[in-house]
Design an enzyme around this catalytic site. Sequence first.
Site, PDB file in Angstrom:
ATOM      1  N   LYS A  77       0.657  -1.386   0.087  1.00 12.42           N
ATOM      2  CA  LYS A  77      -0.128  -0.094  -0.118  1.00 12.42           C
ATOM      3  C   LYS A  77       0.877   1.275   0.146  1.00 12.42           C
ATOM      4  O   LYS A  77       0.322   2.510  -0.533  1.00 12.42           O
ATOM      5  CB  LYS A  77      -0.911   0.007   1.105  1.00 12.42           C
ATOM      6  CG  LYS A  77      -1.907  -0.925   0.869  1.00 12.42           C
ATOM      7  CD  LYS A  77      -3.003  -0.908   1.926  1.00 12.42           C
ATOM      8  CE  LYS A  77      -4.136  -2.042   1.537  1.00 12.42           C
ATOM      9  NZ  LYS A  77      -3.714  -3.320   1.729  1.00 12.42           N
ATOM     10  N   ASP A  78       2.056   1.331   0.479  1.00 12.79           N
ATOM     11  CA  ASP A  78       2.974   2.173   0.336  1.00 12.79           C
ATOM     12  C   ASP A  78       3.335   2.797  -0.934  1.00 12.79           C
ATOM     13  O   ASP A  78       3.538   3.994  -1.276  1.00 12.79           O
ATOM     14  CB  ASP A  78       4.416   1.812   1.021  1.00 12.79           C
ATOM     15  CG  ASP A  78       4.319   1.637   2.339  1.00 12.79           C
ATOM     16  OD1 ASP A  78       3.371   2.229   3.105  1.00 12.79           O
ATOM     17  OD2 ASP A  78       4.960   0.710   2.955  1.00 12.79           O
TER      18      ASP A  78
END
Length: 475
Positions: free
Chosen positions: A117-118
Amino acid sequence: MLYLSTRGHSEQKRFCDILLAGLAPDGGLYLPVTYPQIDDAKLSELRNVYAQQGYAALAYEILSLYIDDIPAADLKALCAKTYTKDVFGTDAIVPVRTLDGDLRIEALSNGPTLAFKDMAMQLLGNLFEYELARRGEELNILGATSGDTGSAAEYAMRGKKGVRVFMTSPHGRMSPFQQAQMFSLQDENIHNIAIEGVFDDCQDIVKAVSNDHAFKAQYKIGTVNSINWARLLAQVVYYFAGYLQATQSNDQKVSFTVPSGNFGNICAGHVARQMGLPIDKLVVATNENDVLDEFFRTGVYQVRGAANTYETSSPSMDISKASNFERFVFDLVGRDGARLKSLFVDGVGKAGQFGLSGDPLFKDAAGKYGFESGKSTHADRLATIKDTFERFGDMIDTHTADGVKVAREHLQAGTPMIVLETALPIKFAATIEEALGREPDRPAKFNGIEALPKRVVVMSSDAQKVKDYIAEHCK
Ligand SMILES: *Cc1c(COP(=O)(O)O)cnc(C)c1O
């Protein structure tokens, strides 16, 4: 480039307007009116850009096809600031490694919170800061998390001007590592609120606050959930980067297997494929919560409630209503907004399901769009983690293990199969120990984080208290 709603609303918007918005006014999701096409010459150009200038330059090339309301130099600078070795650990940013034969793993989990998700959230943080400054506005992000999303959002927004984060989480229910990751942040604009309750209580609070329209407007409440188009767009880039690493020439195809929950990650693969990237199959891997596998096998999409959603050892995929799935179905039904609306409002909304089994269009999911699917259970996960470590010395996390298990069932000789690595094993230590009888490796920068001072307030499950807290901290 203009963006439309999947449910047929007549108003079309530009990128920066949907960047800060959530759903379209009719409850639909935003998609570009067309997918820009990458022909052979353009793909060769992208191959050169990636080889010579790296991931940030590739990201700029893809993003600029969809964003025409940020000056080119600014967008380039935002990409360069986001995708650095400093933040993502390697020059390649998303290095692809060979597991065995045609099976590859694309590492997407070397950002600040060790989950994929980063990749999108770090860009979102920079885009938000840029756009809010340009408008002279502020935003207060309110969210609920049981782990990955909340920490990725906090690490993306920490220290950003014009943004505050208020993140609720169920008190005492996240792993010690996850708690340490989130609560050790000392940035003034990051607020951790531990709710005495379960994850659903946190979500109910977020809903209650968002439904108070006066409060929402006064305090500029927003979200960063997975339906945000900018997040999806950022994810399209690593499908290109994975393809370019796994091939030498444009006449080669690759397939991807993607551990899936909300269908955000694999939907970005669908977009890349629609743009003309030579992707053969897109394989959806689910855990025991297998509503997506059921759809691709049978044509029936039957969502389940919290009571029928299992808690598994790949918890970030414990989802029984995939928020981004509507985007793919919109394309599947030929972008017919009225049809889409009836499937999701009357079908999913009222009956909890829709079925396309008898519709000739359903065949397109596999044929025209290349989708396949499979499912992995706790026992499969343990066996896959053990096998992958014993035979190849490669330690994978529980979600990636679901991907590897399903990918092996869909291999086709001669076509590289790239499994997206969505997290590192250290985040799910208990299951790794169960599989391997040893603790997972821990990246050096996380040594001792459990002992750092924590910045968190504990609150009873009461939306009014959360509102009071927000008001108090927006002065
Ligand atoms: C969020 C997440 C997923 C699921 O991704 P979707 O985009 O929701 O399909 C899979 N694995 C990990 C580790 C995640 O954090």
